[in-house]
Scaffold this motif. Structure first.
Motif, mmCIF file in Angstrom:
data_model
loop_
_atom_site.group_PDB
_atom_site.id
_atom_site.type_symbol
_atom_site.label_atom_id
_atom_site.label_comp_id
_atom_site.label_asym_id
_atom_site.label_seq_id
_atom_site.Cartn_x
_atom_site.Cartn_y
_atom_site.Cartn_z
ATOM 1 N N GLN A 1 0.876 -1.154 0.061
ATOM 2 C CA GLN A 1 0.013 0.169 0.095
ATOM 3 C C GLN A 1 0.975 1.268 0.135
ATOM 4 O O GLN A 1 1.953 1.156 0.504
ATOM 5 C CB GLN A 1 -0.870 -0.083 1.423
ATOM 6 N N VAL A 2 0.327 2.412 -0.572
ATOM 7 C CA VAL A 2 0.996 3.728 -0.779
ATOM 8 C C VAL A 2 0.023 4.574 -0.229
ATOM 9 O O VAL A 2 -1.040 4.740 -0.866
ATOM 10 C CB VAL A 2 1.661 3.740 -2.181
ATOM 11 N N GLN A 3 0.655 5.336 0.593
ATOM 12 C CA GLN A 3 -0.332 6.656 0.928
ATOM 13 C C GLN A 3 0.209 8.108 0.509
ATOM 14 O O GLN A 3 1.528 8.047 0.647
ATOM 15 C CB GLN A 3 -0.410 6.742 2.648
ATOM 16 N N LEU A 4 -0.475 8.801 -0.082
ATOM 17 C CA LEU A 4 0.104 9.965 -0.504
ATOM 18 C C LEU A 4 -0.494 11.323 0.077
ATOM 19 O O LEU A 4 -1.821 11.231 0.153
ATOM 20 C CB LEU A 4 -0.405 10.193 -2.293
ATOM 21 N N VAL A 5 0.125 12.122 0.537
ATOM 22 C CA VAL A 5 -0.348 13.443 1.197
ATOM 23 C C VAL A 5 0.309 14.566 0.450
ATOM 24 O O VAL A 5 1.346 14.834 0.283
ATOM 25 C CB VAL A 5 0.139 13.293 2.707
ATOM 26 N N GLU A 6 -0.632 15.519 -0.133
ATOM 27 C CA GLU A 6 -0.373 16.783 -0.662
ATOM 28 C C GLU A 6 -0.357 17.811 0.091
ATOM 29 O O GLU A 6 -1.007 17.934 1.314
ATOM 30 C CB GLU A 6 -1.433 17.038 -1.807
ATOM 31 N N SER A 7 0.277 18.826 0.067
ATOM 32 C CA SER A 7 0.333 20.110 0.695
ATOM 33 C C SER A 7 0.744 21.209 -0.180
ATOM 34 O O SER A 7 1.249 20.998 -1.268
ATOM 35 C CB SER A 7 1.338 19.958 1.868
ATOM 36 N N GLY A 8 0.416 22.630 0.221
ATOM 37 C CA GLY A 8 1.074 23.626 -0.565
ATOM 38 C C GLY A 8 -0.246 24.105 -1.372
ATOM 39 O O GLY A 8 0.045 25.529 -1.993
ATOM 40 N N GLY A 9 -1.289 24.098 -1.291
ATOM 41 C CA GLY A 9 -2.601 24.538 -1.894
ATOM 42 C C GLY A 9 -2.796 25.847 -1.295
ATOM 43 O O GLY A 9 -2.485 26.172 -0.163
ATOM 44 N N GLY A 10 -3.835 26.588 -2.043
ATOM 45 C CA GLY A 10 -4.124 27.754 -1.520
ATOM 46 C C GLY A 10 -4.944 28.945 -2.286
ATOM 47 O O GLY A 10 -4.974 28.256 -3.623
ATOM 48 N N LEU A 11 -4.955 29.909 -1.837
ATOM 49 C CA LEU A 11 -5.390 31.116 -2.567
ATOM 50 C C LEU A 11 -4.277 31.940 -3.159
ATOM 51 O O LEU A 11 -3.498 32.510 -2.296
ATOM 52 C CB LEU A 11 -6.670 31.821 -1.935
ATOM 53 N N VAL A 12 -4.343 32.247 -4.494
ATOM 54 C CA VAL A 12 -3.100 32.971 -5.028
ATOM 55 C C VAL A 12 -3.811 34.038 -6.139
ATOM 56 O O VAL A 12 -4.663 33.716 -6.618
ATOM 57 C CB VAL A 12 -1.894 32.160 -5.717
ATOM 58 N N GLN A 13 -3.112 35.191 -6.141
ATOM 59 C CA GLN A 13 -3.558 36.251 -7.450
ATOM 60 C C GLN A 13 -3.194 35.597 -8.667
ATOM 61 O O GLN A 13 -2.120 34.973 -8.943
ATOM 62 C CB GLN A 13 -3.336 37.431 -6.930
ATOM 63 N N PRO A 14 -3.785 36.002 -9.784
ATOM 64 C CA PRO A 14 -3.223 35.727 -11.170
ATOM 65 C C PRO A 14 -1.963 36.048 -11.104
ATOM 66 O O PRO A 14 -1.670 37.576 -10.775
ATOM 67 C CB PRO A 14 -4.487 36.531 -11.981
ATOM 68 N N GLY A 15 -1.202 35.358 -11.983
ATOM 69 C CA GLY A 15 0.320 36.070 -12.071
ATOM 70 C C GLY A 15 1.247 35.482 -10.982
ATOM 71 O O GLY A 15 2.309 35.376 -11.170
ATOM 72 N N GLY A 16 0.444 34.987 -9.738
ATOM 73 C CA GLY A 16 1.341 34.412 -8.671
ATOM 74 C C GLY A 16 1.955 32.997 -8.870
ATOM 75 O O GLY A 16 1.639 32.419 -9.986
ATOM 76 N N SER A 17 2.524 32.614 -7.704
ATOM 77 C CA SER A 17 3.051 31.192 -7.684
ATOM 78 C C SER A 17 2.887 30.431 -6.513
ATOM 79 O O SER A 17 2.453 30.970 -5.607
ATOM 80 C CB SER A 17 4.668 31.499 -7.678
ATOM 81 N N LEU A 18 2.729 29.085 -6.629
ATOM 82 C CA LEU A 18 2.387 28.207 -5.781
ATOM 83 C C LEU A 18 3.479 26.883 -6.022
ATOM 84 O O LEU A 18 3.806 26.780 -7.055
ATOM 85 C CB LEU A 18 1.050 27.778 -5.509
ATOM 86 N N ARG A 19 3.773 26.358 -4.965
ATOM 87 C CA ARG A 19 4.456 24.868 -4.961
ATOM 88 C C ARG A 19 3.867 24.146 -4.207
ATOM 89 O O ARG A 19 3.481 24.211 -2.812
ATOM 90 C CB ARG A 19 6.040 25.135 -4.387
ATOM 91 N N LEU A 20 3.529 22.973 -4.947
ATOM 92 C CA LEU A 20 2.607 21.732 -4.252
ATOM 93 C C LEU A 20 3.710 20.805 -3.963
ATOM 94 O O LEU A 20 4.683 20.536 -4.620
ATOM 95 C CB LEU A 20 1.526 21.344 -5.236
ATOM 96 N N SER A 21 3.591 19.924 -2.997
ATOM 97 C CA SER A 21 4.274 18.856 -2.542
ATOM 98 C C SER A 21 3.251 17.730 -2.239
ATOM 99 O O SER A 21 2.386 17.728 -1.726
ATOM 100 C CB SER A 21 5.191 19.193 -1.285
#
Length: 115
Positions: A1-21
């Motif tokens: 079995q493999v468990q996957l946990v995401e993080s890093g989402g959220g609210l950002v303005q157009p033109g902005g940046s985010l990093r998901l893990s």
């Protein structure tokens, strides 16, 4: 079995940046393919990008040149750097991996691009 946990989402303005893990855990050896999909409201879940253990990448046309996928094989972690975000990038982003021929999914993280 493999468990996957995401993080890093959220609210950002157009033109902005985010990093998901996304960190994979469980009793496993090296995972062959890790990637990201996204699902916008009322739409199907689509591939964003994926990366093999050897570093070969594949991107959806809609995000080429703006998003970059990378991974840390030692820690079974995959990242998605998202730049120049647009309102149409708003979606729930799901981490995915293929291990021993099986698909595994995270629960998803919401990315909202809005002013």
């Amino acid at each position: 079995q493999v468990q996957l946990v995401e993080s890093g989402g959220g609210l950002v303005q157009p033109g902005g940046s985010l990093r998901l893990s996304c960190a994979a855990s469980g009793s496993m050896l090296r995972i062959s393919v890790m990637g990201w999909y996204r699902q916008a409201p009322g739409k199907e879940r689509d591939l964003v990008a994926h990366i093999t253990s050897g570093g070969t990448t594949n991107y959806a046309d809609s995000i080429k040149g703006r998003f970059t996928i990378s991974r840390d094989n030692a820690n079974n972690t995959v990242y998605l750097q998202m730049n120049s975000l647009k309102s149409e990038d708003t979606a729930v982003y799901y981490c995915n991996c293929v291990y021993v021929g099986n698909n595994y999914w995270g629960k998803g993280t919401l990315v909202t691009v809005s002013s």
